[in-house]
Design an enzyme around this catalytic site. Structure first.
Site, short mmCIF file in Angstrom:
data_model
loop_
_atom_site.label_atom_id
_atom_site.label_comp_id
_atom_site.label_asym_id
_atom_site.label_seq_id
_atom_site.Cartn_x
_atom_site.Cartn_y
_atom_site.Cartn_z
N GLY A 1 47.07 39.43 40.21
CA GLY A 1 46.71 39.80 41.59
C GLY A 1 45.22 39.69 41.80
CB ALA A 2 43.10 37.04 43.03
N GLY A 3 43.42 40.49 44.43
CA GLY A 3 43.00 41.27 45.59
C GLY A 3 41.77 42.09 45.25
CB SER A 4 40.22 45.03 46.89
OG SER A 4 40.37 44.49 48.18
CG LEU A 5 41.92 48.00 41.50
CD1 LEU A 5 40.59 48.72 41.70
CD2 LEU A 5 43.05 49.02 41.44
CE LYS B 1 44.44 57.95 43.52
NZ LYS B 1 44.31 56.57 43.11
CG ASN C 1 46.69 54.63 45.25
OD1 ASN C 1 46.32 55.41 44.38
ND2 ASN C 1 45.96 54.32 46.29
CG ASN D 1 40.45 60.79 54.48
OD1 ASN D 1 41.22 60.08 55.13
ND2 ASN D 1 40.11 60.51 53.23
P1 NAD Z 1 45.18 43.85 47.71
O1 NAD Z 1 46.21 43.67 48.75
O2 NAD Z 1 43.74 43.61 48.04
O3 NAD Z 1 45.52 42.95 46.44
C1 NAD Z 1 46.80 42.72 45.96
C2 NAD Z 1 46.84 41.29 45.51
O4 NAD Z 1 48.06 41.05 44.80
C3 NAD Z 1 46.80 40.27 46.67
O5 NAD Z 1 45.75 39.36 46.44
C4 NAD Z 1 48.16 39.57 46.58
O6 NAD Z 1 48.12 38.20 46.95
C5 NAD Z 1 48.45 39.72 45.09
N1 NAD Z 1 49.86 39.50 44.77
C6 NAD Z 1 50.96 40.03 45.36
N2 NAD Z 1 52.08 39.52 44.78
C7 NAD Z 1 51.66 38.67 43.82
C8 NAD Z 1 52.34 37.84 42.89
N3 NAD Z 1 53.68 37.77 42.87
N4 NAD Z 1 51.61 37.09 42.04
C9 NAD Z 1 50.25 37.12 42.06
N5 NAD Z 1 49.54 37.88 42.94
C10 NAD Z 1 50.25 38.65 43.80
O7 NAD Z 1 45.35 45.35 47.17
P2 NAD Z 1 44.27 46.23 46.37
O8 NAD Z 1 43.40 46.94 47.34
O9 NAD Z 1 43.64 45.39 45.31
O10 NAD Z 1 45.22 47.32 45.72
C11 NAD Z 1 46.03 47.06 44.58
C12 NAD Z 1 46.58 48.40 44.09
O11 NAD Z 1 45.48 49.20 43.63
C13 NAD Z 1 47.26 49.23 45.19
O12 NAD Z 1 48.32 49.95 44.65
C14 NAD Z 1 46.16 50.18 45.64
O13 NAD Z 1 46.66 51.37 46.22
C15 NAD Z 1 45.46 50.45 44.32
N6 NAD Z 1 44.05 50.85 44.46
C16 NAD Z 1 43.18 50.07 45.16
C17 NAD Z 1 41.85 50.46 45.25
C18 NAD Z 1 40.83 49.64 46.00
O14 NAD Z 1 39.67 50.06 46.07
N7 NAD Z 1 41.15 48.50 46.55
C19 NAD Z 1 41.43 51.65 44.63
C20 NAD Z 1 42.36 52.42 43.92
C21 NAD Z 1 43.69 52.00 43.83
#
Ligand code: NAD
Length: 302
Positions: free
Chosen positions: A6-10, A183, A103, A201
Site C-alpha cells: 500500500g503506497a498511501g500516506s502511512l 484506541k 486503525n 474533535n
Molecule cells: P491511504 O488510503 O492513504 O492508503 C492506503 C493505500 O493502500 C492506497 O494507496 C491504496 O491504493 C492501497 N491499496 C489498497 N488496496 C491495495 C491492494 N490490493 N494492493 C496494493 N495497494 C492497495 O490510507 P492511510 O492514511 O495510509 O491509512 C492506512 C491505514 O493506517 C488505515 O487503517 C489508517 O486508519 C491507519 N493510519 C493512518 C495514519 C495516517 O497518518 N495516514 C495514522 C495512523 C493510522
C-alpha cells in the site's frame, strides 16, 4: 528486505523512514497503472517533515512480482487489507511475519485467519501523514507506534528490533489487544460524532452532550469485558482537549468522498458487544446516525 503493501500516506511514511534508516524495503502498489505513475516520477517521493523537504527514491513493484516475501508490512485501509494480502498469498514465506498498521479492529484478525502459516503482528500508530499531491508526503504529526503479536507469546521479530528508535518511536507490547481496544474505544467516542455533527474533535462534548456520556459508559463496560479496566472517560477527554483543533480521519474521509473505516471501529465495537450479550443502545444509535450521514454523502456504510 521488508515489503510495504500500500503506497498511501502511512505506507509511504514507513517507506521513507525505513529508507532514511538504511533498511532495504520495497513498496507494493495496487497495479501496473500505479507503478507506471511512480516510474514517470522516477520513483521519487518528496517527503516533508519538521526538518525540511527531502527527495527520496523508493522501490516500487506490483503484487504479481515473483519475489518471495518474509517480512510484510500492511499499510492499506482496514477494508482493503484482507483482499490485498490474499493477492500476495503465493509470495508469503511460511513462518514469515506480517505487521498490520490498520486503525480499528477486525482486519488484523481476518488476515491472521487467512495466513495461518505466518505470524501476525499489529501496531497502534499515532503518526499523522497525508499526501498533498501525488508523489508527495507530509509527516504532519510525529507520533509513536506500539507493536505486538496477535498471539501472545510470539517474540519480537528481529527486523523490528533493528529499527532505530531515532527514526521510529516505537515500543514492543505484549499482549497488544488491550492497547488496540483502548484506541478503538477512544475512536468510537470521538470520530463518529465528528462525522454526524461535522465538527472538530474539540466540539464533540458540546455537540453530543449526554449522548457522549452514555456512549462512554457503554464503551467502558465493553472494555471491562475485554480486560481493560482503565477509566475511559478521562482518556477520551484528554484526547479531545489535545486534538481540539483536529479533524478526525473519519471526517477527513467524508470530506474527501472516501470510504471510512466506521465498520472496523464503531461497527466492530457494536458487534462485539452483541456477541457478549451487552446492550449498547447509545452506541447503536450513534452507528445508525453515522451510517445515515454516510448514505447522505453516497458513501459505503461498511
Ligand atoms: P491511504 O488510503 O492513504 O492508503 C492506503 C493505500 O493502500 C492506497 O494507496 C491504496 O491504493 C492501497 N491499496 C489498497 N488496496 C491495495 C491492494 N490490493 N494492493 C496494493 N495497494 C492497495 O490510507 P492511510 O492514511 O495510509 O491509512 C492506512 C491505514 O493506517 C488505515 O487503517 C489508517 O486508519 C491507519 N493510519 C493512518 C495514519 C495516517 O497518518 N495516514 C495514522 C495512523 C493510522
Amino acid at each position: 528486505m521488508l515489503y510495504i503493501l500500500g503506497a498511501g500516506s502511512l505506507g509511504l511514511l514507513w517507506a521513507a523512514r525505513l529508507q532514511q534508516a538504511d533498511i532495504a524495503c520495497r513498496v507494493i502498489v495496487r497495479n501496473a497503472e500505479q507503478l507506471q505513475a511512480w516510474q514517470q516520477r522516477s520513483n521519487r517521493l518528496r517527503f516533508n517533515d519538521d526538518t525540511g523537504n527531502h527527495t527520496l527514491t523508493l522501490n516500487f513493484e506490483t503484487p504479481d512480482t515473483a519475489r518471495m516475501i518474509r517480512h510484510l508490512i500492511v499499510a492499506t485501509k482496514a477494508h482493503s487489507a484482507l483482499e490485498a494480502v490474499r493477492q500476495l498469498r503465493h509470495r508469503l514465506r511460511p513462518a514469515g511475519d506480517i505487521l498490520m498498521l490498520q486503525n480499528g479492529l477486525g482486519s488484523q484478525q481476518a488476515v491472521a485467519q487467512a495466513c495461518r502459516a505466518q505470524q501476525v503482528f499489529a501496531a497502534s500508530v499515532t503518526d499523522g501523514a497525508w499526501q498533498p499531491a501525488p508523489g508527495e508526503l507530509t509527516w504532519a504529526g510525529r507520533g509513536s507506534s506500539v507493536v505486538g503479536p496477535l498471539d501472545t507469546g510470539t517474540p519480537c521479530p528481529e527486523w523490528l528490533n533493528r529499527l532505530s528508535t531515532a527514526l521510529f518511536d516505537w515500543r514492543w507490547q505484549t499482549p497488544i489487544m488491550p492497547t488496540l481496544w483502548r484506541k478503538l474505544a477512544i475512536n468510537c467516542a470521538i470520530n463518529p460524532f465528528t462525522l454526524i455533527y461535522d465538527c472538530h474533535n474539540g466540539e464533540v462534548p458540546a455537540q453530543a452532550g449526554a449522548w457522549l456520556d452514555s456512549c462512554l459508559a457503554e464503551l467502558q463496560e465493553l472494555l471491562n469485558l475485554k480486560g481493560v479496566t482503565e477509566d475511559l472517560a478521562p482518556l477520551v477527554h484528554d484526547v479531545i482537549r489535545s486534538t481540539a483543533a483536529n479533524s478526525s480521519s473519519m471526517r477527513q474521509d467524508l470530506h474527501a468522498g472516501r470510504r471510512t473505516e466506521i465498520d472496523y471501529i464503531l461497527g466492530y465495537a457494536c458487534r462485539q458487544a452483541s456477541q457478549h450479550g451487552l446492550q449498547v443502545p447509545a452506541l447503536e444509535r450513534l452507528l445508525d446516525a453515522a451510517k445515515d450521514c454516510l448514505r447522505q454523502h453516497q458513501l459505503p456504510t461498511d
